[in-house]
Design an enzyme around this catalytic site. Sequence first.
Site, short mmCIF file in Angstrom:
data_model
loop_
_atom_site.label_atom_id
_atom_site.label_comp_id
_atom_site.label_asym_id
_atom_site.label_seq_id
_atom_site.Cartn_x
_atom_site.Cartn_y
_atom_site.Cartn_z
N SER A 154 0.85 -1.19 0.00
CA SER A 154 0.00 0.00 0.00
C SER A 154 0.88 1.24 0.00
CB SER A 154 -0.84 -0.01 1.28
OG SER A 154 -1.48 1.22 1.50
N TYR A 167 -2.09 -0.55 10.51
CA TYR A 167 -2.10 -0.80 9.06
C TYR A 167 -0.76 -0.39 8.43
CZ TYR A 167 -3.98 -0.93 4.26
OH TYR A 167 -4.22 -1.21 2.93
N1 LIG Z 1 -8.83 -0.21 -1.27
C1 LIG Z 1 -7.77 0.56 -1.06
O1 LIG Z 1 -7.88 1.80 -1.06
C2 LIG Z 1 -6.41 -0.06 -0.88
C3 LIG Z 1 -5.28 0.76 -0.99
C4 LIG Z 1 -4.02 0.22 -0.85
C5 LIG Z 1 -3.86 -1.13 -0.57
N2 LIG Z 1 -4.97 -1.92 -0.44
C6 LIG Z 1 -4.75 -3.35 -0.17
O2 LIG Z 1 -5.20 -4.08 -1.30
C7 LIG Z 1 -5.61 -5.39 -0.89
C8 LIG Z 1 -7.00 -5.67 -1.45
O3 LIG Z 1 -7.92 -4.76 -0.87
P1 LIG Z 1 -9.31 -4.33 -1.56
O4 LIG Z 1 -9.28 -2.87 -1.71
O5 LIG Z 1 -9.59 -5.18 -2.73
O6 LIG Z 1 -10.29 -4.67 -0.33
P2 LIG Z 1 -11.56 -5.64 -0.20
O7 LIG Z 1 -11.96 -5.59 1.22
O8 LIG Z 1 -12.56 -5.29 -1.24
O9 LIG Z 1 -10.96 -7.07 -0.59
C9 LIG Z 1 -10.13 -7.77 0.29
C10 LIG Z 1 -10.52 -9.24 0.22
O10 LIG Z 1 -9.64 -9.96 1.13
C11 LIG Z 1 -10.43 -10.87 1.83
N3 LIG Z 1 -9.82 -11.20 3.12
C12 LIG Z 1 -9.65 -10.37 4.19
N4 LIG Z 1 -9.15 -11.05 5.22
C13 LIG Z 1 -8.97 -12.32 4.79
C14 LIG Z 1 -8.47 -13.49 5.41
N5 LIG Z 1 -8.10 -13.51 6.71
N6 LIG Z 1 -8.38 -14.62 4.69
C15 LIG Z 1 -8.79 -14.63 3.40
N7 LIG Z 1 -9.31 -13.57 2.77
C16 LIG Z 1 -9.39 -12.42 3.46
C17 LIG Z 1 -11.77 -10.18 2.03
O11 LIG Z 1 -12.81 -11.10 2.33
C18 LIG Z 1 -11.95 -9.47 0.70
O12 LIG Z 1 -12.65 -10.24 -0.24
C19 LIG Z 1 -5.52 -5.39 0.63
O13 LIG Z 1 -4.30 -5.98 1.02
C20 LIG Z 1 -5.52 -3.91 0.99
O14 LIG Z 1 -4.90 -3.68 2.22
C21 LIG Z 1 -6.23 -1.41 -0.58
#
Ligand SMILES: NC(=O)c1ccc[n+]([C@@H]2O[C@H](COP(=O)([O-])OP(=O)(O)OC[C@H]3O[C@@H](n4cnc5c(N)ncnc54)[C@H](O)[C@@H]3O)[C@@H](O)[C@H]2O)c1
Length: 270
Positions: A154, A167
């Site tokens: 991130s 985080y």
């Molecule tokens: N959305 C943002 O703004 C953003 C920005 C930077 C980084 N990220 C990172 O990107 C990645 C994806 O995030 P996203 O935005 O698609 O969020 P999201 O919440 O839509 O998707 C994350 C997925 O991971 C799954 N998950 C969470 N904990 C889990 C576990 N213990 N075991 C298995 N699956 C699990 C959730 O059920 C979900 O389907 C994450 O690592 C997040 O930290 C997100």
Amino acid sequence: MARLDNKVAFITGVARGQGRAHAVRLAREGADIVGIDLAATLPGVPYDSATMADLAETAALVEAEGRKAFLEQADVRDLDALKRVVDGGVERFGGLDVVVANAGICIPATWDESTPEMFKDTMDINVTGVWNTVMATAPHLVTRGGGSIVMISSLAGMKMQPFMVHYTTSKHAVTGMARAFAAELGQHSIRVNSVHPGAVGTPMGSGTMVDRITETAASYPRLAPMGTPMLQQWLAEPEEVAAVVAFLASDESKFMTAEHLSIDGGAHAF
Ligand SMILES: NC(=O)c1ccc[n+]([C@@H]2O[C@H](COP(=O)([O-])OP(=O)(O)OC[C@H]3O[C@@H](n4cnc5c(N)ncnc54)[C@H](O)[C@@H]3O)[C@@H](O)[C@H]2O)c1
């Protein structure tokens, strides 16, 4: 010929959001997809959790690209469960080439309202979960004679994200983990890189997530603009992150490892 023809990819957090976008994009590039998602209530988060219906929809989208999908419910905190799914996928599809460690949670809270549970849950999923993902998959990449591992960190793992110490800590750990695995796995021709999105338009922004971010920012408004992009666009689309993941998964990035790529409109340098 597509860039990932006859390859097999394993993706965590594949039910929705960025994980789903990675699955669809890698399938479009020719890969069969093995994946897992908790698809159940996430600990402590202010946004909606993914469901089994979401997981089934990702499988259907992969199949609509003409590729095979083997997607199961599992928790990245459970190494044995990950190994079961990965081994099952390798048996079905004949091997493994690409790993995308994407599953993660995000709980906004100021430093003084953060709880031990928030810190533990975040580290267990975002850090130990990524380590488990590599431990369950790397032996198969060694057997294959090489591969590409992409860790989703991130902006919080490149610069920082205020009002979520846990985080930011977890995502910096992922940055270091990518570099450390890259070093030792290099002898097996396995590349390990991390990707650092700024804000992305996914269901992570649903529920009361935006309100919580606004509330926490009010505790010290000076820090609120820390994620400001240089470009006019504020949010990345999940597909824009998936395009970079597909590049790192493919041989086009063959001599890149231990690299940390930002997809944040320049926010890390703003
Ligand atoms: N959305 C943002 O703004 C953003 C920005 C930077 C980084 N990220 C990172 O990107 C990645 C994806 O995030 P996203 O935005 O698609 O969020 P999201 O919440 O839509 O998707 C994350 C997925 O991971 C799954 N998950 C969470 N904990 C889990 C576990 N213990 N075991 C298995 N699956 C699990 C959730 O059920 C979900 O389907 C994450 O690592 C997040 O930290 C997100």
